[in-house]
Structure formats: C-alpha cells, structure tokens
Design a protein around this motif. Structure first.
Motif, PDB file in Angstrom:
ATOM      1  N   UNK A  26       0.840  -1.199   0.000  1.00  0.00           N
ATOM      2  CA  UNK A  26       0.000   0.000   0.000  1.00  0.00           C
ATOM      3  C   UNK A  26       0.876   1.250   0.000  1.00  0.00           C
ATOM      4  N   UNK A  27       0.422   2.320  -0.653  1.00  0.00           N
ATOM      5  CA  UNK A  27       1.211   3.561  -0.649  1.00  0.00           C
ATOM      6  C   UNK A  27       1.286   4.167   0.738  1.00  0.00           C
ATOM      7  N   UNK A  28       2.276   5.009   0.935  1.00  0.00           N
ATOM      8  CA  UNK A  28       2.458   5.623   2.239  1.00  0.00           C
ATOM      9  C   UNK A  28       3.216   4.716   3.175  1.00  0.00           C
ATOM     10  N   UNK A  29       3.030   4.930   4.461  1.00  0.00           N
ATOM     11  CA  UNK A  29       3.703   4.122   5.485  1.00  0.00           C
ATOM     12  C   UNK A  29       2.744   3.048   5.980  1.00  0.00           C
ATOM     13  N   UNK A  30       2.956   1.799   5.589  1.00  0.00           N
ATOM     14  CA  UNK A  30       2.026   0.735   6.002  1.00  0.00           C
ATOM     15  C   UNK A  30       2.232   0.376   7.470  1.00  0.00           C
ATOM     16  N   UNK A  31       1.255  -0.298   8.073  1.00  0.00           N
ATOM     17  CA  UNK A  31       1.427  -0.748   9.461  1.00  0.00           C
ATOM     18  C   UNK A  31       2.482  -1.840   9.532  1.00  0.00           C
ATOM     19  N   UNK A  32       2.974  -2.078  10.717  1.00  0.00           N
ATOM     20  CA  UNK A  32       3.904  -3.174  10.938  1.00  0.00           C
ATOM     21  C   UNK A  32       3.097  -4.428  11.244  1.00  0.00           C
ATOM     22  N   UNK A  33       3.606  -5.558  10.792  1.00  0.00           N
ATOM     23  CA  UNK A  33       2.822  -6.790  10.849  1.00  0.00           C
ATOM     24  C   UNK A  33       3.527  -7.853  11.679  1.00  0.00           C
ATOM     25  N   UNK A  34       2.780  -8.407  12.631  1.00  0.00           N
ATOM     26  CA  UNK A  34       3.238  -9.553  13.413  1.00  0.00           C
ATOM     27  C   UNK A  34       2.444 -10.762  12.932  1.00  0.00           C
ATOM     28  N   UNK A  35       3.137 -11.763  12.433  1.00  0.00           N
ATOM     29  CA  UNK A  35       2.473 -12.969  11.969  1.00  0.00           C
ATOM     30  C   UNK A  35       2.187 -13.891  13.149  1.00  0.00           C
ATOM     31  N   UNK A  36       0.971 -14.426  13.192  1.00  0.00           N
ATOM     32  CA  UNK A  36       0.578 -15.365  14.232  1.00  0.00           C
ATOM     33  C   UNK A  36       0.557 -16.774  13.659  1.00  0.00           C
ATOM     34  N   UNK A  37       1.175 -17.700  14.345  1.00  0.00           N
ATOM     35  CA  UNK A  37       1.200 -19.073  13.861  1.00  0.00           C
ATOM     36  C   UNK A  37       1.092 -20.050  15.016  1.00  0.00           C
ATOM     37  N   UNK A  38       0.515 -21.195  14.733  1.00  0.00           N
ATOM     38  CA  UNK A  38       0.413 -22.271  15.727  1.00  0.00           C
ATOM     39  C   UNK A  38       1.651 -23.146  15.693  1.00  0.00           C
ATOM     40  N   UNK A  39       2.389 -23.093  14.575  1.00  0.00           N
ATOM     41  CA  UNK A  39       3.493 -24.016  14.358  1.00  0.00           C
ATOM     42  C   UNK A  39       4.822 -23.284  14.409  1.00  0.00           C
ATOM     43  N   UNK A  40       5.773 -23.800  15.192  1.00  0.00           N
ATOM     44  CA  UNK A  40       7.071 -23.142  15.293  1.00  0.00           C
ATOM     45  C   UNK A  40       7.971 -23.451  14.097  1.00  0.00           C
ATOM     46  N   UNK A  41       7.529 -24.346  13.203  1.00  0.00           N
ATOM     47  CA  UNK A  41       8.313 -24.647  12.004  1.00  0.00           C
ATOM     48  C   UNK A  41       7.461 -24.417  10.761  1.00  0.00           C
ATOM     49  N   UNK A  42       6.648 -23.385  10.792  1.00  0.00           N
ATOM     50  CA  UNK A  42       5.740 -23.087   9.687  1.00  0.00           C
ATOM     51  C   UNK A  42       6.527 -22.814   8.414  1.00  0.00           C
ATOM     52  N   UNK A  43       6.130 -23.477   7.306  1.00  0.00           N
ATOM     53  CA  UNK A  43       6.885 -23.309   6.064  1.00  0.00           C
ATOM     54  C   UNK A  43       6.728 -21.929   5.452  1.00  0.00           C
ATOM     55  N   UNK A  44       5.778 -21.148   5.941  1.00  0.00           N
ATOM     56  CA  UNK A  44       5.582 -19.808   5.399  1.00  0.00           C
ATOM     57  C   UNK A  44       6.446 -18.757   6.093  1.00  0.00           C
ATOM     58  N   UNK A  45       7.207 -19.147   7.097  1.00  0.00           N
ATOM     59  CA  UNK A  45       7.998 -18.188   7.866  1.00  0.00           C
ATOM     60  C   UNK A  45       8.897 -17.354   6.962  1.00  0.00           C
ATOM     61  N   UNK A  46       9.681 -18.004   6.110  1.00  0.00           N
ATOM     62  CA  UNK A  46      10.646 -17.285   5.278  1.00  0.00           C
ATOM     63  C   UNK A  46       9.958 -16.344   4.304  1.00  0.00           C
ATOM     64  N   UNK A  47       8.895 -16.835   3.660  1.00  0.00           N
ATOM     65  CA  UNK A  47       8.193 -16.003   2.682  1.00  0.00           C
ATOM     66  C   UNK A  47       7.606 -14.761   3.337  1.00  0.00           C
ATOM     67  N   UNK A  48       7.066 -14.916   4.525  1.00  0.00           N
ATOM     68  CA  UNK A  48       6.469 -13.770   5.210  1.00  0.00           C
ATOM     69  C   UNK A  48       7.530 -12.763   5.642  1.00  0.00           C
ATOM     70  N   UNK A  49       8.664 -13.249   6.108  1.00  0.00           N
ATOM     71  CA  UNK A  49       9.738 -12.335   6.490  1.00  0.00           C
ATOM     72  C   UNK A  49      10.252 -11.588   5.270  1.00  0.00           C
ATOM     73  N   UNK A  50      10.402 -12.289   4.158  1.00  0.00           N
ATOM     74  CA  UNK A  50      10.857 -11.629   2.934  1.00  0.00           C
ATOM     75  C   UNK A  50       9.817 -10.617   2.443  1.00  0.00           C
ATOM     76  N   UNK A  51       8.545 -10.897   2.716  1.00  0.00           N
ATOM     77  CA  UNK A  51       7.489  -9.976   2.294  1.00  0.00           C
ATOM     78  C   UNK A  51       7.482  -8.707   3.136  1.00  0.00           C
ATOM     79  N   UNK A  52       8.162  -8.747   4.275  1.00  0.00           N
ATOM     80  CA  UNK A  52       8.263  -7.549   5.090  1.00  0.00           C
ATOM     81  C   UNK A  52       7.620  -7.626   6.456  1.00  0.00           C
ATOM     82  N   UNK A  53       7.159  -8.816   6.877  1.00  0.00           N
ATOM     83  CA  UNK A  53       6.607  -8.941   8.227  1.00  0.00           C
ATOM     84  C   UNK A  53       7.678  -8.603   9.259  1.00  0.00           C
ATOM     85  N   UNK A  54       7.258  -7.991  10.354  1.00  0.00           N
ATOM     86  CA  UNK A  54       8.217  -7.553  11.366  1.00  0.00           C
ATOM     87  C   UNK A  54       8.535  -8.625  12.395  1.00  0.00           C
TER      88      UNK A  54
END
Length: 226
Positions: free
Chosen positions: A79-107
């Motif tokens: 989104x244009x401007x300054x987007x909010x910071x994002x904390x991803x919530x997961x039930x799994x400590x080895x979630x395969x989406x971890x890397x993709x979300x971090x690369x996408x910019x999750x904090x």
C-alpha cells in the motif's frame, strides 16, 4: 470498539478463529495505551480494512481460508504511504511460510500459545520499530538454513555496498545481539552501532532487523553454528 486517541497504539487483529480474535481484543484493550481498532476473519479486502481502521500494528494469522496471511501481508505492505507493521501469528514453530512472510516484510512472528505478557510486549516492541521472533521460530529458521547448501559470501550487490565495519555490525545483528552487546564486542559506542544499523537498513532496503537477519543468512555472511 471506541475510537483510539492519537497517542494510543492502534491494533488490527486478523484471524479466522473468533475465539482468538475475541481473546486478543479483550487482552489488548485492557492495556494502557493500546486500542484494538478492528478485527477481520481473513485477508479478503484487507487493504480496505487497513485504510478504514489505520492500525499501527496488524496481528495477522498466517493460515486462513480464502485469502491467507501471506497474501494479505504482501497486499498491506504494498500500500502507498507508510504501512502498518505486521506480526504474523502461527500455531506451528516450524511453519513453512515463515521465510516467505519475512521476505514480504513482516516484522516478526509470534506463536499463538505465547503468554499474554509476550503478546503485549510484541505489540509494543514492533510498534516502536523493532523486530520480533519467538525463540522457537528463530530456532526453526536456523535449522532450515542448516539443511541448505552454503551460499558464497557477498554474492549480493547490496551486501557488497557495506563497509567492513557495517558487515561486522550486521553479523552481530544476525546473531541476535542487541546494540549494546554489539558495541561491547566491537569496542564502540552504542550510539555508533545504532547509526551503523540505520545505514545498513538503508543500504539493503530492509524494513527492520528481522530482514537483516534473513539477508545475513541467505548471503552466507553468517552461518548456523558459526
């Protein structure tokens, strides 16, 4: 949900489980200086929800029906401007989406079984511009890197732009050291370390320290167990 005052941290909760949304909302609304400004059951129409509620922090479930947390995160951070910071919530400590979300910019990541104190701390830390990874998630990150072929150091043109001192500071960040710990190890002022980190963020185009950790491991600057 009453309107938030200008000084309060505004939080949006996105999770497909109504009990999770209700529990997190009650917990965070009870904290001084934090107000939940909205909730959503999945990532559909997330950009409109963000425009309407104007959150500082989004608690985003990574696994949801229809539009999941990863696609929703990408949409919000584009989104244009300054987007909010994002904390991803997961039930799994080895979630395969971890890397993709971090690369996408999750904090950062937070496990859903974290304590109430850890949740409140995560919101405040991320809102202040820092990054956060649950310890078990951090271990999963490193274990995944252990199983990958070792890349050559400084293959990235962006990494090659860093000075030797900045590379030393980046190694400290990647090892999870705080600025004061890096300062003690490299025998420099903490404020100097802070300045180095700011320059590294700018040169690498990274949003926060979490993305610096990912970059350091991906380029081979830091290797697990080193």
């Amino acid at each position: 949900m009453p309107p938030a005052s200008p000084s309060e941290l505004r939080v949006l909760i996105v999770d497909d489980q109504s009990m999770i949304r209700a529990g997190f909302e009650a917990l965070l609304d009870a904290q001084d200086g934090i107000t939940v400004v909205g909730t959503a059951g999945d990532g559909a129409g997330i950009t409109e929800v963000v425009r309407r509620t104007r959150p500082d922090v989004v608690l985003m479930d990574i696994r949801m029906p229809h539009v999941g947390g990863l696609d929703a995160t990408r949409a919000v951070l584009a989104m244009p401007g300054t987007p909010p910071r994002i904390i991803m919530l997961t039930t799994f400590d080895a979630d395969e989406y971890v890397f993709a979300a971090l690369r996408a910019g999750a904090s950062g990541f937070l496990l859903k079984d974290s304590t109430p104190e850890e949740l409140v701390h995560a919101v405040r830390v991320v809102a202040a511009g820092e990054s956060l990874l649950a310890p078990r998630v951090t271990r999963a990150l490193i274990e995944d890197y252990v199983s990958r072929p070792e890349p050559a150091v400084r293959t990235s043109p962006r990494l090659a732009d860093l000075t030797e001192r900045e590379l030393e500071v980046l190694r400290g960040v990647a090892r999870g050291l705080a600025n004061r710990e890096i300062a003690a190890e490299l025998v420099m002022a903490e404020q100097t370390v802070k300045s180095h980190v700011s320059r590294i963020l700018a040169k690498l185009g990274a949003r926060d320290r979490t993305q610096l950790v990912v970059t350091a491991y991906e380029t081979g600057l830091v290797r697990p167990g080193a």
